[in-house]
Design a protein around this motif. Structure first.
Motif, PDB file in Angstrom:
ATOM      1  N   GLU A 418       0.830  -1.207   0.000  1.00 38.61           N
ATOM      2  CA  GLU A 418       0.000   0.000   0.000  1.00 38.61           C
ATOM      3  C   GLU A 418       0.866   1.258   0.000  1.00 38.61           C
ATOM      4  O   GLU A 418       0.577   2.240  -0.695  1.00 38.61           O
ATOM      5  CB  GLU A 418      -0.912  -0.020   1.230  1.00 38.61           C
ATOM      6  CG  GLU A 418      -1.921   1.114   1.280  1.00 38.61           C
ATOM      7  CD  GLU A 418      -2.974   0.990   0.185  1.00 38.61           C
ATOM      8  OE1 GLU A 418      -3.564   2.022  -0.169  1.00 38.61           O
ATOM      9  OE2 GLU A 418      -3.183  -0.142  -0.297  1.00 38.61           O
ATOM     10  N   LYS A 419       1.960   1.224   0.767  1.00 43.97           N
ATOM     11  CA  LYS A 419       2.866   2.366   0.760  1.00 43.97           C
ATOM     12  C   LYS A 419       3.509   2.553  -0.615  1.00 43.97           C
ATOM     13  O   LYS A 419       3.682   3.684  -1.079  1.00 43.97           O
ATOM     14  CB  LYS A 419       3.954   2.161   1.823  1.00 43.97           C
ATOM     15  CG  LYS A 419       3.476   2.355   3.249  1.00 43.97           C
ATOM     16  CD  LYS A 419       4.641   2.241   4.221  1.00 43.97           C
ATOM     17  CE  LYS A 419       4.196   2.503   5.639  1.00 43.97           C
ATOM     18  NZ  LYS A 419       5.328   2.395   6.612  1.00 43.97           N
ATOM     19  N   LYS A 421       2.217   1.679  -3.546  1.00 42.55           N
ATOM     20  CA  LYS A 421       1.223   2.271  -4.452  1.00 42.55           C
ATOM     21  C   LYS A 421       1.029   3.757  -4.160  1.00 42.55           C
ATOM     22  O   LYS A 421       0.942   4.577  -5.077  1.00 42.55           O
ATOM     23  CB  LYS A 421      -0.104   1.525  -4.312  1.00 42.55           C
ATOM     24  CG  LYS A 421      -0.077   0.103  -4.836  1.00 42.55           C
ATOM     25  CD  LYS A 421      -1.438  -0.557  -4.677  1.00 42.55           C
ATOM     26  CE  LYS A 421      -1.420  -1.988  -5.188  1.00 42.55           C
ATOM     27  NZ  LYS A 421      -2.740  -2.660  -5.024  1.00 42.55           N
ATOM     28  N   THR A 422       0.973   4.068  -2.889  1.00 44.72           N
ATOM     29  CA  THR A 422       0.795   5.481  -2.526  1.00 44.72           C
ATOM     30  C   THR A 422       1.982   6.310  -2.990  1.00 44.72           C
ATOM     31  O   THR A 422       1.820   7.434  -3.502  1.00 44.72           O
ATOM     32  CB  THR A 422       0.627   5.595  -1.006  1.00 44.72           C
ATOM     33  OG1 THR A 422      -0.461   4.785  -0.584  1.00 44.72           O
ATOM     34  CG2 THR A 422       0.367   7.033  -0.609  1.00 44.72           C
ATOM     35  N   GLN A 423       3.180   5.763  -2.850  1.00 47.79           N
ATOM     36  CA  GLN A 423       4.361   6.479  -3.315  1.00 47.79           C
ATOM     37  C   GLN A 423       4.359   6.667  -4.822  1.00 47.79           C
ATOM     38  O   GLN A 423       4.747   7.720  -5.324  1.00 47.79           O
ATOM     39  CB  GLN A 423       5.615   5.725  -2.874  1.00 47.79           C
ATOM     40  CG  GLN A 423       5.885   5.787  -1.384  1.00 47.79           C
ATOM     41  CD  GLN A 423       7.076   4.964  -0.972  1.00 47.79           C
ATOM     42  OE1 GLN A 423       7.671   4.267  -1.801  1.00 47.79           O
ATOM     43  NE2 GLN A 423       7.433   5.010   0.311  1.00 47.79           N
TER      44      GLN A 423
END
Length: 691
Positions: A418-419, A421-423
């Motif tokens: 998730e991190k 993808k967020t990045q």
């Protein structure tokens, strides 16, 4: 044949009615089977019900043969179980007999033997709850039975158990060789069990290490709760890590911690930490608020029950915590099963539910199987046992820990994805922002160039005006200070004193001194006018100027004055520059006030020039042995903060030079009387940076 004969001889015994059991023809040389002689049919039994009887009272009470009180395995104990056992041994042989009685491991045990005067005395007091001074218990639980040849002895054994699980009660009679053999066989069994516990602790430590690593990568409360669950299990199993049966190991100072901690530990590990871990691990507050409330209240109820069980143990109500845990266990099976089914229906949308479900099912299914397949007749309280009678519950504990640890690792993986993808989204948005920023920058650059050009032009104009104004102001102030300095240097009183001295030399027809004095005086006047037009002069010119001035003053004082100018030989006096006329006012002030000390017939003035290479500073020290500043002010009746005009002008001139040339000229005036020097006088310390 000899072994068989001695065995038959041992079992040939006679019994009394209610006075106890009599073992005839017993000697130390018999060789019974390895398991020892079973004394259950030969012991008199008295059910005390409590510990209110003393040995004197027991001697008056009847004993009966009652084999129902004995049991080979553990049994349920709903309260305090107190028994008195009576053993009577008659030795009809010609040899003294010696044996040991072993009745098992119990909470409190008291062995009484007859004394020489016929009175019974307490020979041994031991027990799981009393003997906490050491960890070697074999010799404590082997009670000596020694009967001389041709005599009869009666022994009493008081056994009291308050633990809700009473250990095996099967009294056996051994000779020394049989007892050591029995110890060896039993120790091997417990060593195997200790090895299994060590393996379990090792696996739990692996799970704990994985949890700590996960927490370092992703700090989360679920990892902390799981770590608390693992630590509780590690402590629980470590307390049972015995190399010999019922040895207290490192917990021998707190026996209750070992034998009674199982119920609070189960509440803590399998309910309190379980519900708190599941609540955070599954993020129930955001996903399933109703189930989050159920888990939270279940954790609170489990915590209260855990504290109640600790309180019951403290009050010695040992049977209540076992029943409490059993009822809570069976009472929560159905609601917990319904909750797990509800979670299973949502496992498609929440992959972490599967790890939680598998771990929960493993522990509760295998714990139920351990209860069903339990062979000991102990009722419903078989649930709390983790090691015996079945290893199923141990497998369930390890499986639950394995699934929960895997779930935490998978949760970290999801968070990492998730991190990532967020990045990636942030990077894309950042690229768009950069492009937009580039376009805006191009537009702003044109405006900035126009505004910058205008601002720089105006700034330059203002800077030129400011510099011009400062130069005018500094020039004006410098001119004023220079005029004041000339007036201060060539004051009328000094000129008048010099002319009077010259006239005195002429009248005395000392033309040589008059000529020298007049020559030096004219040189001083000329140099004073010359230096007043310059801001800086060389140090050699300054020293020559001061020498000339001090020479005139010395002739005027008729040699009642001594002076000395000391220059560091490393100083290049011809190259080093100092501010013009900066030192003369302080020298003049030292001459004026340094020659008025009635304690000294001759005034002494010292001027020292030192070089500080580290700070690149020239240090000038002017020291006299006069009366000092404070006393001079008191004699002249001047204001306390009064300062001579020449010194004030020099100080203002130094400040102005610091502003104009960015120097750091420092002037320090020290009254030696106030600074606890051995003699009076004044020290002026001037620091001039090298230009």
């Amino acid at each position: 044949m000899t072994r068989l004969f001695l065995t038959l001889l041992l079992f040939c015994s006679t019994f009394t009615t209610n006075a106890g059991t009599t073992l005839e023809d017993y000697s130390a040389g018999y060789n019974a089977p390895r398991q020892g002689l079973d004394l259950r049919p030969h012991l008199g039994v008295l059910r005390a019900g409590s510990d209110r009887y003393t040995i004197q009272e027991v001697l008056q009470l009847p004993f009966h043969i009652d084999t129902s009180v004995f049991h080979a395995g553990r049994t349920l104990n709903n309260g305090v179980n107190s028994l008195w056992l009576k053993l009577t041994v008659r030795n009809n042989t010609a040899n003294d007999s010696s044996a040991v009685l072993f009745a098992g491991w119990h909470d409190y045990m008291y062995w009484y033997e007859p004394g020489s005067n016929g009175q019974y005395r307490l020979h041994t007091q031991t027990g799981l709850m009393t003997d906490n001074a050491g960890v070697e218990r074999w010799d404590h639980y082997a009670f000596p039975v020694e009967v001389p040849a041709g005599q009869t002895k009666t022994y009493y054994l008081h056994i009291s158990n308050s633990y809700y699980r009473e250990n095996a009660l099967q009294p056996l009679l051994f000779n020394q060789f049989e007892y050591y053999d029995f110890r060896h066989v039993t120790s091997n069994y417990y060593k195997q069990e200790a090895l299994i516990i060590q393996i379990i602790i090792g696996m739990l430590l692996v799970f704990l290490s994985i949890t700590v690593i996960n927490y370092t990568q992703l700090p989360d409360r679920s990892s902390l709760y799981f770590a608390g669950y693992i630590l509780g299990l590690i402590v629980y199993f470590a307390l049972r890590l015995d190399a010999k049966p019922y040895q207290l190991s490192f917990s021998h100072h707190w026996p209750k911690l070992k034998y009674y901690w199982d119920i609070p530990a189960l509440f803590f590990c399998f309910y309190v930490m379980y519900f708190m871990f599941g609540n955070v691990f599954l993020s129930l507050r955001e996903r399933y608020p109703l189930m989050e409330k159920i888990f939270r209240w279940s954790a609170w109820v489990s915590s209260v029950l855990m504290l109640l069980s600790v309180y019951c143990i403290y009050r010695a109500w040992y049977d209540i915590p076992g029943k409490m845990y059993t009822y809570f266990y069976f009472g929560t099976l159905a609601p917990l099963g319904a909750g797990l089914v509800a979670l299973a229906q949502r496992s498609r949308h929440h992959p972490l539910i599967r790890f939680f479900l598998f771990g929960s099912i493993a522990i509760y299914v295998l714990s139920f199987c351990a209860f069903v397949f339990n062979r000991e007749p102990v009722g419903l309280t078989a649930i709390p046992e983790l090691v015996t009678p079945s290893g199923m519950l141990v497998v369930g504990v390890l499986l639950q820990a394995l699934f929960f640890a895997a779930g935490l690792s998978y949760r970290n993986k999801l968070v990492h994805q998730e991190k990532t993808k967020t990045q990636e989204l942030l990077i894309k948005q950042l690229n768009k922002n950069k492009e937009l920023q580039r376009k805006l920058n191009e537009q702003l650059e044109e405006l900035v160039k126009e505004q910058t050009t205008e601002i720089l032009r105006k700034k330059q104009e203002l800077e030129e005006q400011r510099k011009l104004q400062l130069e005018i102001e500094y020039g004006k102030k410098l001119s004023e200070i220079e005029l004041k300095a000339i007036r201060a240097q060539i004051n009328p009183h000094f000129i008048f004193n010099c002319l009077n001295s010259i006239q005195l030399f002429v009248m005395q027809r000392d033309y040589e001194y008059a000529q020298k004095y007049l020559s030096d005086f004219s040189y001083l006047i000329r140099k004073t006018l010359d230096f007043s037009r310059r801001n800086f002069i060389s140090l050699s010119d300054e020293i020559t100027y001061l020498n000339t001035y001090l020479g005139l003053e010395k002739m005027r004082f008729e040699h009642k004055m001594e002076y000395e100018i000391v220059v560091d030989p490393t100083i290049p006096t011809g190259e080093l520059e100092v501010p013009a006329m900066l030192l003369q006012p302080y020298v003049e002030n030292a001459v004026k006030h340094g020659m008025n000390n009635e304690a000294h017939t001759t005034g002494k003035l010292t001027i020292r020039f030192n070089q500080d290479d580290e700070e690149e500073m020239l240090e000038c020290v002017i020291e006299d042995n006069g009366i000092g500043i404070e006393r001079s002010k008191a004699l002249r009746q001047l204001p306390p903060h009064h300062q001579s005009s020449g010194m004030e002008i020099s100080l203002n001139r130094a400040e102005l030079l610091n502003k104009m040339y960015n120097t750091e000229i420092q002037i320090e005036i020290i009254d030696k009387t106030l600074s606890q020097y051995p003699e009076s006088g004044t020290i002026v310390r001037i620091l001039i940076p090298q230009l």
